[in-house]
Structure formats: C-alpha cells, structure tokens
Design a protein around this motif. Structure first.
Motif, mmCIF file in Angstrom:
data_model
loop_
_atom_site.group_PDB
_atom_site.id
_atom_site.type_symbol
_atom_site.label_atom_id
_atom_site.label_comp_id
_atom_site.label_asym_id
_atom_site.label_seq_id
_atom_site.Cartn_x
_atom_site.Cartn_y
_atom_site.Cartn_z
ATOM 1 N N ILE A 113 0.863 -1.178 0.000
ATOM 2 C CA ILE A 113 0.000 0.000 0.000
ATOM 3 C C ILE A 113 0.901 1.231 0.000
ATOM 4 O O ILE A 113 1.759 1.391 0.879
ATOM 5 C CB ILE A 113 -0.939 0.029 1.214
ATOM 6 N N ILE A 114 0.719 2.082 -0.985
ATOM 7 C CA ILE A 114 1.515 3.304 -1.115
ATOM 8 C C ILE A 114 0.608 4.500 -0.872
ATOM 9 O O ILE A 114 -0.396 4.671 -1.574
ATOM 10 C CB ILE A 114 2.159 3.410 -2.512
ATOM 11 N N PHE A 115 0.941 5.314 0.104
ATOM 12 C CA PHE A 115 0.214 6.554 0.359
ATOM 13 C C PHE A 115 0.857 7.646 -0.485
ATOM 14 O O PHE A 115 1.978 8.072 -0.224
ATOM 15 C CB PHE A 115 0.284 6.912 1.846
ATOM 16 N N GLY A 116 0.168 8.052 -1.548
ATOM 17 C CA GLY A 116 0.753 9.046 -2.437
ATOM 18 C C GLY A 116 -0.158 9.377 -3.600
ATOM 19 O O GLY A 116 -1.295 8.897 -3.689
ATOM 20 N N ASP A 117 0.352 10.193 -4.492
ATOM 21 C CA ASP A 117 -0.379 10.609 -5.694
ATOM 22 C C ASP A 117 0.025 9.697 -6.848
ATOM 23 O O ASP A 117 1.183 9.702 -7.278
ATOM 24 C CB ASP A 117 -0.053 12.067 -6.035
ATOM 25 N N LYS A 118 -0.932 8.929 -7.347
ATOM 26 C CA LYS A 118 -0.639 7.899 -8.345
ATOM 27 C C LYS A 118 0.006 8.454 -9.603
ATOM 28 O O LYS A 118 0.795 7.778 -10.265
ATOM 29 C CB LYS A 118 -1.933 7.158 -8.702
ATOM 30 N N ALA A 119 -0.313 9.707 -9.949
ATOM 31 C CA ALA A 119 0.219 10.300 -11.178
ATOM 32 C C ALA A 119 1.606 10.913 -10.987
ATOM 33 O O ALA A 119 2.244 11.338 -11.955
ATOM 34 C CB ALA A 119 -0.743 11.367 -11.699
ATOM 35 N N HIS A 120 2.082 10.970 -9.757
ATOM 36 C CA HIS A 120 3.379 11.601 -9.478
ATOM 37 C C HIS A 120 4.520 10.682 -9.899
ATOM 38 O O HIS A 120 4.465 9.467 -9.661
ATOM 39 C CB HIS A 120 3.490 11.924 -7.986
ATOM 40 N N GLY A 138 -4.670 8.001 -1.998
ATOM 41 C CA GLY A 138 -4.320 9.407 -1.835
ATOM 42 C C GLY A 138 -4.798 10.019 -0.543
ATOM 43 O O GLY A 138 -4.428 11.140 -0.204
ATOM 44 N N SER A 139 -5.636 9.272 0.212
ATOM 45 C CA SER A 139 -6.193 9.807 1.455
ATOM 46 C C SER A 139 -6.713 8.675 2.324
ATOM 47 O O SER A 139 -6.862 7.526 1.873
ATOM 48 C CB SER A 139 -7.350 10.762 1.142
ATOM 49 N N PHE A 140 -7.017 9.002 3.558
ATOM 50 C CA PHE A 140 -7.596 8.037 4.495
ATOM 51 C C PHE A 140 -8.965 7.579 4.005
ATOM 52 O O PHE A 140 -9.305 6.402 4.075
ATOM 53 C CB PHE A 140 -7.701 8.675 5.878
ATOM 54 N N GLU A 141 -9.750 8.509 3.484
ATOM 55 C CA GLU A 141 -11.082 8.176 2.976
ATOM 56 C C GLU A 141 -10.992 7.184 1.818
ATOM 57 O O GLU A 141 -11.825 6.277 1.704
ATOM 58 C CB GLU A 141 -11.803 9.455 2.521
ATOM 59 N N GLU A 142 -9.991 7.347 0.992
ATOM 60 C CA GLU A 142 -9.792 6.434 -0.134
ATOM 61 C C GLU A 142 -9.428 5.039 0.360
ATOM 62 O O GLU A 142 -9.859 4.025 -0.206
ATOM 63 C CB GLU A 142 -8.700 6.990 -1.050
ATOM 64 N N LEU A 143 -8.631 4.980 1.424
ATOM 65 C CA LEU A 143 -8.244 3.689 2.000
ATOM 66 C C LEU A 143 -9.469 2.925 2.495
ATOM 67 O O LEU A 143 -9.581 1.713 2.295
ATOM 68 C CB LEU A 143 -7.256 3.905 3.150
ATOM 69 N N LYS A 144 -10.399 3.627 3.130
ATOM 70 C CA LYS A 144 -11.588 2.977 3.700
ATOM 71 C C LYS A 144 -12.472 2.347 2.628
ATOM 72 O O LYS A 144 -13.263 1.446 2.922
ATOM 73 C CB LYS A 144 -12.392 3.991 4.531
ATOM 74 N N GLN A 145 -12.325 2.825 1.389
ATOM 75 C CA GLN A 145 -13.113 2.274 0.276
ATOM 76 C C GLN A 145 -12.363 1.163 -0.467
ATOM 77 O O GLN A 145 -12.867 0.623 -1.448
ATOM 78 C CB GLN A 145 -13.457 3.399 -0.716
ATOM 79 N N ASP A 164 -1.306 12.542 8.382
ATOM 80 C CA ASP A 164 -2.131 11.739 7.473
ATOM 81 C C ASP A 164 -1.625 10.297 7.418
ATOM 82 O O ASP A 164 -2.420 9.346 7.385
ATOM 83 C CB ASP A 164 -2.125 12.349 6.068
ATOM 84 N N LEU A 165 -0.309 10.135 7.411
ATOM 85 C CA LEU A 165 0.284 8.798 7.421
ATOM 86 C C LEU A 165 -0.064 8.072 8.712
ATOM 87 O O LEU A 165 -0.353 6.866 8.717
ATOM 88 C CB LEU A 165 1.805 8.890 7.259
#
Length: 280
Positions: A113-120, A138-145, A164-165
C-alpha cells in the motif's frame, strides 16, 4: 510591514545533490524534469545545456543521462542500462528507500500500500518495484473504500504529511492481522512543513514559493491555509499581486524543497518594493 522567513525552507539535500550533479554534467539529458521547478530547469538548460526528455525510448547511444530526483520506473532504468550511454543517478536517497522496501516486502508476500499521488513520477517509480500489483491511496477516505488483505506493508510518498500517514497506519493496524509500516516521509519535508505550520499561525499573509506542480510545495500551501486564509503559492516574483498586501502587518515566506535561493530572494525583494509602493 515586516517579513519573516520560515525556520526551515527551500532546497533539501536531494535537490541540492541533483543540481550539483547537473551542473557538473554539462550538455546532459534528464528523464523528465530533474526537479519540480520550471525556473530552475530553465536556468540549468540555458547555463549548462541540461535538456529534458520525457520519452525513455528516444534516448540515443552516446548521450549523458541523468536520472531525476524522483527516480524512474524500474523497467526504464533497465532499458537504459542496456544502451551505450553514460548514466548518472540523481535519484534522492529518500526516494530510493521506498523503492527498496516495496521490492523486498512484495517478495515476502505483503500486499503493498503506497500513500501518495498515483500520477506523481516518484510514486510511479516506487510502484514499479513491487512484485505484485500495489495499491495507491491518496487519502484516508480512499483507503476505507479499498479492499485490503490481512498482511500489508505501507510506505509513503516522501512529501506527504505525517499526521495523514499516522491516521492511515492506525486504520491498517486495527484492520489487518499483520501490518509493516515504514515512515518514508523525508526529514526535510517534515521540518519544512512544521516550520510552515508554526509561521502561518503568526502572520497576516503567507507566501509559499515553488513550482506549481511540486507536491511538497502544494503541501506547504495546504498547511499554511489551515492557519492563515491569506496564503498564496507563487512560482516567482511575477505572480505576486500588490492587493494581497494591503493592510498587512506581518508577511511570512516559506519555499518548497525544489525552490532555489535566487528565486526566493527575488520574491522577497519584490514584496519589499510592493510595500514601498503601497505607502505612496
């Protein structure tokens, strides 16, 4: 109006190192911009002949190639190594670390799991070292989904915010049987962010200097806005608007990790000129 600089700002170790490499390797080519600051990229091209090439497959034998600070995908690096070219690796050591972690952990069976911007570009490079399909959030909310496995390893893009991390890590610890957490946020990024947070609590207006495509610079702006609504991102002195400074008593300045001192100095000088003009 008084101007106050952040305690920590500007060039980090990795960027300084990359700039020094580029200045010593004249007439070379970087795969993608060496750093996320177009003004500094232009200076390197005009003064040292350092050009940018986005397409790895366009590289020809005999050329001098510099790997950008953000790193490049593993397959691109392997392609270059099979050509008759001179390669100088300017990948920041803080970026190389998550690449190594992802490669090792994926080999050991952990879901990455990488916390970051996929396009970067940094994240694209880190993703390429995983032996299995990584998950980028990209965010905690995204992780929950996101559907996650019971055995995971977490790394972060080097420019993300530590709180955030921490939130993401806490969630994984309580939802997975085994969680390996690696704090791959750069120390300089953390120091710059904390300095921006402290200064933005004091000032009437906050100026963040840096490339508008720079992840760490945008993070600084977001932090400043939390405490000072009159916070603005400028790439150089030409982006400053005099009306911002009307009736302001204290102006704070910080800068992203890819912002050279010569740009910061020009911004500061321009702000002082604006202040003088407002007195008239």
């Amino acid at each position: 109006m008084e101007i106050k600089m952040a305690k920590n700002y500007g060039f980090c170790f990795g960027v300084k190192r990359a700039i020094q490499i580029a200045e010593k390797t004249k007439d070379s080519i970087t795969l993608g911009p060496l750093i996320h600051n177009p003004k500094e990229i232009s200076r390197l091209e005009m003064k040292f002949g350092v050009k940018v090439q986005e397409d790895t497959r366009a590289i020809k034998n005999g050329q001098n190639i510099i790997i950008r600070t953000h790193g490049i995908p593993k397959n691109d690096l392997e392609y270059l190594k099979n050509k008759e070219i001179q390669i100088t690796d300017a990948t920041c050591p803080y970026v190389t670390k998550p690449q190594q972690i992802v490669e090792l952990m994926s080999k050991e069976g952990y879901q990455i799991i990488i916390f970051g911007d996929k396009a970067h570009p940094e994240v694209k490079g880190v993703m390429s070292y995983s032996q299995t399909e990584p998950i980028v959030i990209g965010s905690f909310e995204e992780l929950k989904q996101t559907k996650i496995k019971k055995k995971v390893a977490l790394v972060s893009q080097t420019t993300k915010q530590a709180q955030d991390l921490l939130e993401i890590s806490s969630y994984l610890i309580t939802h997975c049987y085994e969680t390996r957490i690696f704090n791959t946020i750069c120390n300089a990024t953390f120091d710059n962010q904390e300095s921006a947070r402290e200064l933005s609590k004091e000032v009437d207006i906050m100026i963040v200097v840096g490339g508008k495509t720079s992840s760490n610079t945008k993070q600084l702006l977001n932090i400043a806005l939390q405490n000072c609504p009159k916070s603005y991102l400028v790439e150089d002195e030409n982006d400053l608007i005099p009306e911002w400074f009307i009736d302001k008593n204290l102006c704070g300045i910080t800068a992203g990790a890819s912002t050279p001192d010569w740009i910061i100095d020009k911004v500061k000088k321009k702000i002082l000129e604006i202040e003088e003009s407002l007195k008239i």
